[in-house]
Write a protein that holds these residues in place. Sequence first.
Motif, PDB file in Angstrom:
ATOM      1  N   GLY A 493      44.303  61.999  23.801  1.00  0.00           N
ATOM      2  CA  GLY A 493      43.337  61.377  22.904  1.00  0.00           C
ATOM      3  C   GLY A 493      43.154  59.891  23.102  1.00  0.00           C
ATOM      4  N   GLU A 494      43.962  59.266  23.977  1.00  0.00           N
ATOM      5  CA  GLU A 494      43.859  57.825  24.206  1.00  0.00           C
ATOM      6  C   GLU A 494      43.115  57.563  25.514  1.00  0.00           C
ATOM      7  N   PRO A 495      42.122  56.664  25.514  1.00  0.00           N
ATOM      8  CA  PRO A 495      41.387  56.362  26.748  1.00  0.00           C
ATOM      9  C   PRO A 495      42.208  55.480  27.679  1.00  0.00           C
ATOM     10  N   VAL A 496      42.232  55.847  28.944  1.00  0.00           N
ATOM     11  CA  VAL A 496      42.947  55.078  29.964  1.00  0.00           C
ATOM     12  C   VAL A 496      42.029  54.962  31.173  1.00  0.00           C
ATOM     13  N   ILE A 497      41.878  53.754  31.691  1.00  0.00           N
ATOM     14  CA  ILE A 497      41.074  53.559  32.897  1.00  0.00           C
ATOM     15  C   ILE A 497      41.920  53.943  34.102  1.00  0.00           C
ATOM     16  N   SER A 498      41.418  54.879  34.887  1.00  0.00           N
ATOM     17  CA  SER A 498      42.178  55.428  36.008  1.00  0.00           C
ATOM     18  C   SER A 498      42.205  54.447  37.177  1.00  0.00           C
ATOM     19  N   ALA A 499      42.941  54.842  38.219  1.00  0.00           N
ATOM     20  CA  ALA A 499      43.004  54.016  39.423  1.00  0.00           C
ATOM     21  C   ALA A 499      41.628  53.902  40.073  1.00  0.00           C
ATOM     22  N   ASP A 500      40.861  55.005  40.072  1.00  0.00           N
ATOM     23  CA  ASP A 500      39.500  54.945  40.618  1.00  0.00           C
ATOM     24  C   ASP A 500      38.627  54.010  39.795  1.00  0.00           C
ATOM     25  N   GLY A 501      38.800  54.040  38.469  1.00  0.00           N
ATOM     26  CA  GLY A 501      38.023  53.146  37.619  1.00  0.00           C
ATOM     27  C   GLY A 501      38.347  51.684  37.869  1.00  0.00           C
ATOM     28  N   ARG A 502      39.621  51.385  38.080  1.00  0.00           N
ATOM     29  CA  ARG A 502      40.008  49.993  38.358  1.00  0.00           C
ATOM     30  C   ARG A 502      39.506  49.559  39.736  1.00  0.00           C
ATOM     31  N   LEU A 503      39.529  50.489  40.694  1.00  0.00           N
ATOM     32  CA  LEU A 503      38.992  50.166  42.017  1.00  0.00           C
ATOM     33  C   LEU A 503      37.488  49.922  41.933  1.00  0.00           C
ATOM     34  N   LEU A 504      36.807  50.702  41.113  1.00  0.00           N
ATOM     35  CA  LEU A 504      35.369  50.506  40.927  1.00  0.00           C
ATOM     36  C   LEU A 504      35.085  49.129  40.340  1.00  0.00           C
ATOM     37  N   LEU A 505      35.871  48.728  39.328  1.00  0.00           N
ATOM     38  CA  LEU A 505      35.679  47.411  38.720  1.00  0.00           C
ATOM     39  C   LEU A 505      36.053  46.291  39.687  1.00  0.00           C
ATOM     40  N   ALA A 506      37.086  46.527  40.498  1.00  0.00           N
ATOM     41  CA  ALA A 506      37.510  45.486  41.440  1.00  0.00           C
ATOM     42  C   ALA A 506      36.453  45.229  42.503  1.00  0.00           C
ATOM     43  N   THR A 507      35.780  46.286  42.948  1.00  0.00           N
ATOM     44  CA  THR A 507      34.782  46.116  44.002  1.00  0.00           C
ATOM     45  C   THR A 507      33.423  45.717  43.446  1.00  0.00           C
ATOM     46  N   PHE A 508      33.099  46.160  42.225  1.00  0.00           N
ATOM     47  CA  PHE A 508      31.797  45.814  41.654  1.00  0.00           C
ATOM     48  C   PHE A 508      31.843  44.465  40.947  1.00  0.00           C
ATOM     49  N   ASP A 509      32.995  44.038  40.483  1.00  0.00           N
ATOM     50  CA  ASP A 509      33.207  42.772  39.787  1.00  0.00           C
ATOM     51  C   ASP A 509      32.878  42.912  38.297  1.00  0.00           C
ATOM     52  N   GLU A 510      33.944  42.921  37.504  1.00  0.00           N
ATOM     53  CA  GLU A 510      33.805  43.086  36.054  1.00  0.00           C
ATOM     54  C   GLU A 510      32.976  41.965  35.439  1.00  0.00           C
ATOM     55  N   THR A 511      33.171  40.733  35.905  1.00  0.00           N
ATOM     56  CA  THR A 511      32.412  39.604  35.356  1.00  0.00           C
ATOM     57  C   THR A 511      30.925  39.763  35.626  1.00  0.00           C
ATOM     58  N   TYR A 512      30.581  40.226  36.830  1.00  0.00           N
ATOM     59  CA  TYR A 512      29.177  40.464  37.169  1.00  0.00           C
ATOM     60  C   TYR A 512      28.571  41.495  36.222  1.00  0.00           C
TER      61      TYR A 512
END
Length: 653
Positions: A493-512
Amino acid sequence: MKVIITETTAVASAIARALNVNNKVSAPGVFYDAKTAVITVPKDFIAPYGVGVLPGKDALPIVPERYSYGLRVTRGEPGRNGISAEDQAYADYIGDLIRGGREVVFASDGGADAQGRFSNICRFFKVGAPTSRMWVTRLEKKALKRAYETRVRGRAMYNLAQSGLVAMAMNEAFKYNVTEAYRAMFPRLVDPVCRQDMLILAVANSYLRDDAAARTAHEVVTTHSLMVSGEVLGQTVKFYPTTTYASKEDCAKAHEAITTPGNLTSTCLETDDEISEAPALYTLATLQADVWSRLSMPFAKTRDIAERLFLDGLISSPFTNNPKLPESMRGYILKRCRWAKGYPFAADEEVPHTHGIITTGKKPFMPDTDTQAVYDIIAERFDAAMTGATVSTELVIGMEIDGTPFFGTMPWFCCDEVPSSVEIRITGKSCFTHKSKAPEPPKMNDLLGVMATLMRKLSDRFNPGMPFSADSHDVTDALDRLRNNGFIIDVCGEPVISADGRLLLATFDETYALENLLADQVEAERLYANRKMSKGGAKLMAEFGKRIYDKTEQLINDSRLFRTTPDTHVCPICGRHSVLRYPRVMKCHVCGFTMPLQFMGHKFSEKEIHHLLTHRYTSTIPFVNRRGHEFYDAVVIGKGKGLEFAPVMAKIY
């Protein structure tokens, strides 16, 4: 004849009954007589073709100058266009009715996205008559008559349509380019990566990171105290001291000093009124969050059930983020709920479109278990909101034991005056230790609530008066796509950002994502809510197109995403041995020259790549144009850093 266009047969049927249109059905979803025609045009009947679905659109990045739309394409349908014979016949039939109308009215509960679809319908059928808008919130006869009489015309609806069309175009460009750029990295993508997905993922990551930091910084505080139980006026009351003890030993000494059983006289008596505020009416987000916490029902399923209840005439439109009711509904509500006189109705200007979810008084007929459960939750909240605040009175009782004040409370229902004192019979005592509890990690419904609140506050802050639009305010589909693609996982029931999600944010740029995607949404809504401050749809799309073009080009040339191999060819622009081969392109990492490996439906062979990079041109090779027709042409290195067809004067064939 006046023509009314709806998106569902249930709404069309209800409007036809409310306006006394001949109920003889000329075609499924079409009702008309000599004065009025009510026509159903499903949401996907006239739809954007999308970017990259036509032949020749296969090289990244793709940012078209114009976005095409037309009759929906049916997969597996024979023929070049993929349009079924039934859809074409229905379009021909309703097209004659729509073009023959003196006024074309759009009846819907949607916001900018729905108005954008209506604009495409009008352009597809070449509507030249005046248009207007009915805001449908309930399918009751009086409500529909009032919506028809107060339909909105003018520039505001054009601006709302422009807001929806711009958002639609940005979604299509982002969805195709970013999804295809990441497809080699995430080959098991179930759903496309959409503009709202990246925004929600970035916001969720920031929210979960801050929440985890707050829970880590929490300091556990341990205190010790006593509890004394006693009987007062025949009821059991628990008394607690006004002070706590720093050590367990001090608490034990105080515990031993208390004699039980025993009798004491109260030192003070007074009443205290506890006021419980009435809950607000449900919006779509609060309904989904509450149903998830009580029934563990998926958000999308809750939304679909609520929509069916609306189409059955059992509740008002669930597509809302405003929990208030307008003053114009006071008579209707008080006629149904006479006890709702204290309900705080808002001014009509504060609720210009859809309002909080209410029941209509009708009961579901033989519903399934989930439908009945969702309806009961909505009805319970509606009754509680109409009942208003509840007041409960407690009697506060004070006493002293060895000079230490103790206080307890008990319900007080007596209308008589409070006595000056009462006898307290001590029956028991105990010690207990209390540790401050760290905040619990957020659940999926908490994440949904935070995301929906952010989207609503963003609109209220920069574009007040913006109606609920599913593509920006309903985050359900975005969360479902993120979960289906494995970027967010549900751990108990708790949301967790997976390794793929973190890789997506790292390559797309969270600030952008946070800066640009939020700004794009604000600017798209500003086309309707604050047109004078808007930069205009054309300029906004030009800026967005440039950003998504540059971002996609950066992604497909990112060595962190794709495996690269050095190429033996010399760059035709700068003359250096600096060409790298990616899965989709070949690029010079010095001057930026980029050559797609697939262009206009043709995948270049190794011989053609060698000839193009060595001699700067190819022989005539087959391509496929946007209409699916094959043609032959030669490709040369362009004046910039890409490819183009050979000039006519240079062709020797």
